[in-house]
Design a protein around this motif. Structure first.
Motif, PDB file in Angstrom:
ATOM      1  N   ALA A   9       0.836  -1.209   0.000  1.00 48.22           N
ATOM      2  CA  ALA A   9       0.000   0.000   0.000  1.00 48.22           C
ATOM      3  C   ALA A   9       0.864   1.250   0.000  1.00 48.22           C
ATOM      4  O   ALA A   9       0.612   2.210  -0.746  1.00 48.22           O
ATOM      5  N   PRO A 479      -7.480   2.873  -2.747  1.00 49.29           N
ATOM      6  CA  PRO A 479      -7.626   1.539  -2.155  1.00 49.29           C
ATOM      7  C   PRO A 479      -6.439   1.126  -1.283  1.00 49.29           C
ATOM      8  O   PRO A 479      -6.649   0.683  -0.148  1.00 49.29           O
ATOM      9  N   PRO A 480      -5.184   1.288  -1.781  1.00 46.37           N
ATOM     10  CA  PRO A 480      -4.082   0.884  -0.884  1.00 46.37           C
ATOM     11  C   PRO A 480      -3.984   1.732   0.367  1.00 46.37           C
ATOM     12  O   PRO A 480      -3.682   1.213   1.453  1.00 46.37           O
ATOM     13  N   VAL A 481      -4.267   3.032   0.251  1.00 45.22           N
ATOM     14  CA  VAL A 481      -4.192   3.899   1.435  1.00 45.22           C
ATOM     15  C   VAL A 481      -5.263   3.499   2.447  1.00 45.22           C
ATOM     16  O   VAL A 481      -5.022   3.418   3.657  1.00 45.22           O
TER      17      VAL A 481
ATOM     18  N   THR B  11      -8.587   9.327   6.377  1.00 45.16           N
ATOM     19  CA  THR B  11      -8.211   8.794   5.065  1.00 45.16           C
ATOM     20  C   THR B  11      -9.232   9.191   4.015  1.00 45.16           C
ATOM     21  O   THR B  11      -8.880   9.605   2.910  1.00 45.16           O
ATOM     22  N   LEU B  15      -8.643  11.470   0.548  1.00 42.14           N
ATOM     23  CA  LEU B  15      -9.011  11.006  -0.791  1.00 42.14           C
ATOM     24  C   LEU B  15      -9.995  11.949  -1.457  1.00 42.14           C
ATOM     25  O   LEU B  15      -9.872  12.258  -2.640  1.00 42.14           O
ATOM     26  N   TRP B 161      -8.048  -3.588  -9.884  1.00 41.10           N
ATOM     27  CA  TRP B 161      -7.214  -2.928  -8.859  1.00 41.10           C
ATOM     28  C   TRP B 161      -8.032  -2.688  -7.585  1.00 41.10           C
ATOM     29  O   TRP B 161      -7.625  -3.049  -6.478  1.00 41.10           O
ATOM     30  N   ILE B 162      -9.216  -2.114  -7.772  1.00 39.46           N
ATOM     31  CA  ILE B 162     -10.050  -1.791  -6.609  1.00 39.46           C
ATOM     32  C   ILE B 162     -10.543  -3.083  -5.944  1.00 39.46           C
ATOM     33  O   ILE B 162     -10.514  -3.215  -4.721  1.00 39.46           O
ATOM     34  N   TRP B 165      -7.753  -4.738  -3.897  1.00 38.77           N
ATOM     35  CA  TRP B 165      -7.500  -4.075  -2.616  1.00 38.77           C
ATOM     36  C   TRP B 165      -8.669  -4.269  -1.643  1.00 38.77           C
ATOM     37  O   TRP B 165      -8.473  -4.330  -0.439  1.00 38.77           O
ATOM     38  N   CYS B 166      -9.888  -4.367  -2.172  1.00 42.07           N
ATOM     39  CA  CYS B 166     -11.048  -4.620  -1.308  1.00 42.07           C
ATOM     40  C   CYS B 166     -10.892  -5.979  -0.627  1.00 42.07           C
ATOM     41  O   CYS B 166     -11.156  -6.123   0.571  1.00 42.07           O
TER      42      CYS B 166
END
Lengths: 602, 271
Positions: A9, A479-481, B11, B15, B161-162, B165-166
């Motif tokens: 991440a 997403p990684p953060v 966070t 974002l 990608w999403i 990470w999920c």
């Protein structure tokens, strides 16, 4: 796993966030080579873009008082102390068209889809002055002309001193007249190019032109001359002032002493820039008379002839006949086009080719057009003459040139229909016994333009640009953060929660159980889980303690756990022990059931 | 639990701030101005097609080209249809070099468009059919990527990608999820994005260009005063080259037959 996730991440977030930083270092500025310039001479204008290599030169159109010519761009990349600097320098030659204080306006440059503006720059433009060493003359053969009549003009530059690289500038005529280099110039066999010894090529008002070097007299002294033949075509009636034109020269004023390191081929001349103005000439332009104007007149001025011919004269009805028309007349012949056969009497008996005329040879003073015609009837005896209307300036009247009729012999044959050319699928025409000719691909060529708004949609999708955009950065880094934040948050909060303790105790107990090779290690694994899950010291937990702790916690597995631990203790002190594998299986089952039960109880 | 909420909120704020950050706005024209410029260009082009005066037609084609290029370059509208229009007009105005450059740009964006292929063929024919520059090994390997729909590829990458990470986030939270699912999704995403990114990087590093001057002088080095001409005649407009090096106003280029020479940068148009 959590640590690995965190590492990925952090790296992904740093990579994603790095791209926008680079875009902030771009700067754009403008500069000129001189703040003072002679009308007709050139000044170099530069746009310097720092911080990128991806700048496209803007179109410099509509500068008030200047004409602009793009010279190209140079790119430079330097790396000093690990820091990279990138520069693009785009360069134009600006030629002032009038005197006074002229302003080069702010120019918009697009870099990486962002627009940047340069500062305006002011330049002083002054008139050129006559020089005793040079003379520049504009000559026109007549003082009156008709609108559209091409006139041969001549610019003669008398060179009293050695000079190089002449550049010509001046009015392009706008809507009043056209001026262009004469097409005939260099004789066949000459070398061509800028360095031709007799007929060098030069740039005249943005067009390549061929000049002639010769000899002449300047104030009685023999001097070299440079002559440029031009065609002037007035476009509107009335009084017309032609010129003055300017000649910019690099005059040789000395020579630099040679250096040991110099190549013997290097030109060591020291030159000075000089601009010489020409005279202006006047012209009275008369309009074309309306009286007697033929219907087919399409603006040809001068004396023209027309000839026609066909290579095949013995044909059947519907057969193609290659037909050629040759038109001769005065240059420039840019406005000469192929005749419209549909307006010429007699050609209604011929079917013209749908693709129309093709341009043939184009010699000086001559244009040739070819097409194909097909006779519609076997009664035709000739291809009719072709007519061409023009205005004869020497007589001051409209005339019509005619070619000779071409004799033709046409035999009867079937009627030409579309079915002869275009058949159905598999060559069927629908007529029994009659096969269609197949369709053959044409000669190719461009497709029609796009006029719908679809052409205005930016279809380019750049992964790198997207990654640098705020949305792209958020999508990549988000997403990684978020995962990293969750990992940190979970790591901290679980320390103080019973669930976290149970989870870690379970992992620890299972690790011990997997590696267990003796009965006491199996008991240690069970004690580790019970102690870890219920805040006890595993090393100090006996079978009785385990039962007490579990009963206090509300578990129904206290007795079973006590029996299991007791078995392990018996074996440790040498008593009869159960099979180790069975004991491990039982311990694993007890730990799993305890974990599930304690989880529900909490 | 409160700390977890605080960290997640912070966070999320970062974002949201990233997405809503005021990006440097381009100095773009309004949609009405763009539409007007496009309509003017189309009108000039059609007027040029209708006129029989070749000089006037050429001037009108040029006026149309200037407007279309302004849309493509100043307004950053990169559309193969726009490039086809510019290529057609350049070709009809007798400028095969710039026509070829424009069709090559269109080909990079959409190599499947028949109008692009036909225009490219016509431009090469008008330019005398000089041999095109052969592709490098890397270009040949990545050539197939040009035929893939980039938007689909990048959207697939974004989803993978999403999702990856999920899945990793779910595991971090302590919920059950297949151990390798997250890394596999991320790896597939990277595999999908790789040809797109590699093609872009390669395009930015390997510069192709077209000679646009009628007879561009070519020399053995970056000076016409010192070096001999490489060829007896200048390079004709429409010769496709690969740019190898730039020194001041000069660029070293490789021709389709592998020979190298130096030409003035002003005589080239980079694709």
């Amino acid at each position: 796993m959590n640590r690995l996730t965190s590492l990925i991440a952090i790296v992904a977030a740093l990579v994603a966030l790095a791209s926008p930083v680079r875009a902030q270092q771009i700067s754009v500025r403008a500069a000129v080579s001189s703040q003072r310039v002679v009308v007709g001479d050139t000044v170099t204008y530069q746009i310097i873009v720092e911080g990128t290599q991806g700048a496209n030169p803007p179109e410099l159109n509509g500068f008030d008082g200047f004409t602009a010519a793009y010279n190209g761009a140079s790119q430079n990349i330097q790396v000093i102390n690990g820091r990279m600097s990138q520069t693009v320098v785009m360069q134009w030659s600006l030629t002032p068209t009038r005197k006074g204080r002229l302003t080069i306006p702010s120019v918009t440059v697009t870099v990486n889809n962002q627009s940047y503006k340069t500062d305006p720059i002011t330049v002083s433009s002054v008139d050129p002055v006559e020089s005793p060493d040079f003379k520049f003359r504009l000559e026109l053969p007549k003082q009156t002309a008709y609108v559209g009549e091409p006139l041969k003009a001549r610019l003669v530059l008398y060179l009293g001193k050695e000079a190089r690289a002449p550049q010509f500038s001046g009015p392009d005529g706008g809507k009043a007249f056209d001026i262009a280099p004469a097409t005939e110039g260099r004789p066949a066999g000459s070398r061509g190019g800028n360095n031709d010894p007799v007929h060098p090529e030069i740039n005249f008002l943005g067009t390549r032109a061929v000049g002639t070097l010769g000899q002449g007299e300047l104030d009685g002294a023999p001097v070299a001359t440079f002559t440029l033949d031009l065609i002037v075509t007035p476009r509107k009636a009335g009084h017309l002032d032609l010129g003055p034109y300017n000649a910019g020269l690099q005059v040789v004023v000395g020579r630099r002493s040679s250096d040991l390191m110099d190549s013997p081929f290097i030109d060591r001349s020291v030159t000075q820039r000089t601009v010489v103005p020409s005279n202006a000439v006047s012209l009275e332009v008369k309009p074309l008379p309306e009286e007697g104007k033929p219907a087919g007149f399409n603006g040809l001025i001068g004396e023209y002839t027309v000839a026609s011919g066909a290579t095949t004269k013995d044909v059947n009805v519907g057969d193609p006949i290659p037909f050629t028309v040759k038109i001769t007349g005065p240059e420039p012949m840019n406005s000469v086009s192929a005749p419209d056969l549909s307006t010429i009497p007699g050609f209604e008996n011929f079917k013209p080719a749908p693709e129309g005329w093709q341009n043939g040879t184009a010699r000086p003073g001559e244009r040739t057009f070819t097409t194909t015609i097909r006779p519609r009837s076997d009664k035709l005896k000739e291809i009719p003459p072709v007519e061409l209307s023009f205005f004869d300036t020497s007589r001051g009247e409209y005339r019509t040139a005619r070619s000779y009729a071409v004799p033709l012999k046409v035999a009867p044959t079937k009627e030409v229909t579309s079915a002869d050319a275009i058949g159905g699928r598999n060559g069927a025409t629908g007529v029994p016994g009659k096969e269609a000719r197949p369709l053959h691909a044409g000669p190719g060529g461009v497709f029609a333009n796009y006029e719908s708004d679809e052409a205005l949609v930016n279809t380019r999708v750049s992964a790198l640009d997207l990654a640098g955009s705020p949305l792209g950065t958020a999508a990549l880094a988000g997403p990684p953060v978020l995962c990293l934040a969750l990992s940190i948050a979970r790591g901290r909060t679980s320390v103080s929660t019973a669930a976290g303790r149970r989870r870690r105790a379970l992992a620890h107990a299972r690790r011990l159980l997997r590696r267990a090779d003796a009965h006491n290690t199996v008991g240690e694994a069970v004690a580790v889980y019970v102690g870890g899950a219920l805040s006890g010291e595993p090393a100090a937990i006996t079978s009785t303690d385990a039962r007490s702790l579990l009963t206090e916690a509300g578990s129904a597995l206290g007795e079973r756990t006590e029996r299991l631990l007791a078995s392990c203790e018996y074996a440790r002190f040498g008593h009869a022990a159960p099979n180790l594998a069975q004991l491990k299986a039982e311990a694993g089952a007890v730990i799993a059931e305890l974990h599930g039960e304690l989880g529900k109880l909490s | 639990m409160n700390r977890l909420r605080t960290i997640l909120s912070a966070t999320a704020c970062v974002l949201v701030a990233l997405v809503c950050a005021p990006a440097a706005r381009a100095d773009t024209a309004t949609e009405a101005e763009i539409a007007r410029t496009f309509a003017e260009a189309n009108a000039r082009f059609n007027e040029a097609l209708a006129t029989k005066d070749k000089a006037a037609a050429k001037a009108l084609f040029t006026e149309a080209i200037v407007r279309w290029r302004a849309l493509a370059e100043e307004q950053a509208i990169h559309n193969p249809k726009l490039y086809v229009n510019i290529g057609n007009a350049s070709l009809l105005a007798g400028d095969p070099g710039r026509a070829l450059a424009s069709f090559r740009r269109a080909e990079r964006t959409d190599p499947t468009d028949p109008a692009v292929r036909a225009g490219l063929e016509a431009a090469r024919k008008q330019a005398g059919s000089p041999p095109p520059v052969p592709l490098t090994y890397t270009e040949r390997v990545l050539q197939w990527a040009g035929y893939l729909p980039r938007k689909t590829m990048l959207a697939s990458f974004a989803l993978l990608w999403i999702a990856g990470w999920c899945v990793l986030g779910v595991r971090v939270m302590g919920y059950a999820a297949p151990r390798l699912l997250g890394p596999v999704l991320l790896a597939v995403g990277a595999f999908v994005a790789l040809p797109v990114v590699a093609t872009e990087v390669m395009d930015s590093r390997i510069a192709h260009a077209v000679i646009v001057a009628a007879k561009a002088p070519a020399y053995n080095g970056p000076s016409e005063a010192v070096y001999q001409p490489t060829f007896k005649e200048g390079l004709p407009a429409g010769v496709e080259v690969r740019m190898l090096e730039t020194r001041g106003e000069w660029t070293r280029v490789r021709l389709g037959d592998g020979r190298e020479t130096w030409v003035r940068a002003v005589n080239l148009e980079r694709i």
